[in-house]
Design a protein around this motif. Structure first.
Motif, PDB file in Angstrom:
ATOM      1  N   GLY A 122       0.778  -1.228   0.000  1.00 21.33           N
ATOM      2  CA  GLY A 122       0.000   0.000   0.000  1.00 21.33           C
ATOM      3  C   GLY A 122       0.812   1.281   0.000  1.00 21.33           C
ATOM      4  N   GLY A 148      -4.244   1.615   7.067  1.00 19.33           N
ATOM      5  CA  GLY A 148      -3.313   0.500   7.018  1.00 19.33           C
ATOM      6  C   GLY A 148      -2.764   0.156   8.394  1.00 19.33           C
ATOM      7  N   ARG A 208      -5.569  -1.570  10.392  1.00 25.73           N
ATOM      8  CA  ARG A 208      -5.745  -2.962   9.935  1.00 25.73           C
ATOM      9  C   ARG A 208      -4.641  -3.857  10.492  1.00 25.73           C
TER      10      ARG A 208
END
Length: 195
Positions: free
Chosen positions: A141, A163, A166
């Motif tokens: 990412g 991100g 997560r």
């Protein structure tokens, strides 16, 4: 800052392993580029980026002592949470005490480069995002974040925090509430109408 940037760079380099020093140089490069792109103060960005990880490799007890000596409420709050956050607050204290940084915005950019905070200033956003996207970073990412950083600090930071959140959830780790509040605050700037 009461010393030249070159003097500060020599001192900061001694505080970390070579790999982290390369990271710091990458954050400086990225922060200056973002400041130039979004109308920020490139010199403040350079100083904050240089000092953002100055205390990262200190023993946690030394970080804790710095936070206690500083007495900043936000730093004290992190002591009850994940030690990964401590270096940011210890670093802001060291920037002021040892490097003579007196500019509050620069100190806050160091203090909040890991967690963010609601109402982040332009400089705080720049340093936080530079830490996510510096050229040496390689994680799933990161290219998307770099692409988003071409047009929106807020969109790139939300993607970065997404991100991080997560990852923390997948690892079964605690989430520092300020990071969630920061993400939500940034979303209000992207989508002013709310959810």
């Amino acid at each position: 800052m009461r010393m030249t940037v070159d003097e500060a760079m020599r001192l900061v380099e001694k505080e970390m392993p070579a790999k982290r020093w390369r990271h710091t140089l990458g954050v400086i490069e990225s922060a200056v580029a973002l400041a130039e792109r979004f109308g920020g103060d490139a010199e403040k960005a350079r100083v904050a980026a240089l000092l953002h990880d100055v205390a990262k490799y200190w023993p946690v007890e030394r970080q804790r002592e710095a936070i206690l000596e500083d007495g900043d409420a936000a730093g004290l709050d992190t002591l009850s949470g994940d030690k990964v956050l401590w270096h940011s607050h210890a670093g802001a204290f060291v920037a002021r005490r040892d490097f003579g940084v007196t500019d509050a915005e620069t100190l806050n950019a160091i203090r909040y480069h890991t967690s963010g905070r609601p109402g982040m200033t332009l400089l705080e956003k720049i340093v936080c995002l530079a830490d996510y996207i510096e050229p040496g970073r390689e994680y799933p990412g990161v290219e998307r974040l770099r692409e988003l950083s071409g047009h929106s600090l807020e969109e790139a930071l939300v993607a970065g925090f997404d991100g991080t959140l997560r990852f923390l959830i997948e690892q079964g780790k605690h989430i520092y509430p300020l990071t969630v509040l920061t993400r939500n605050d940034l979303l209000t700037h992207i989508r002013p109408g709310g959810f």
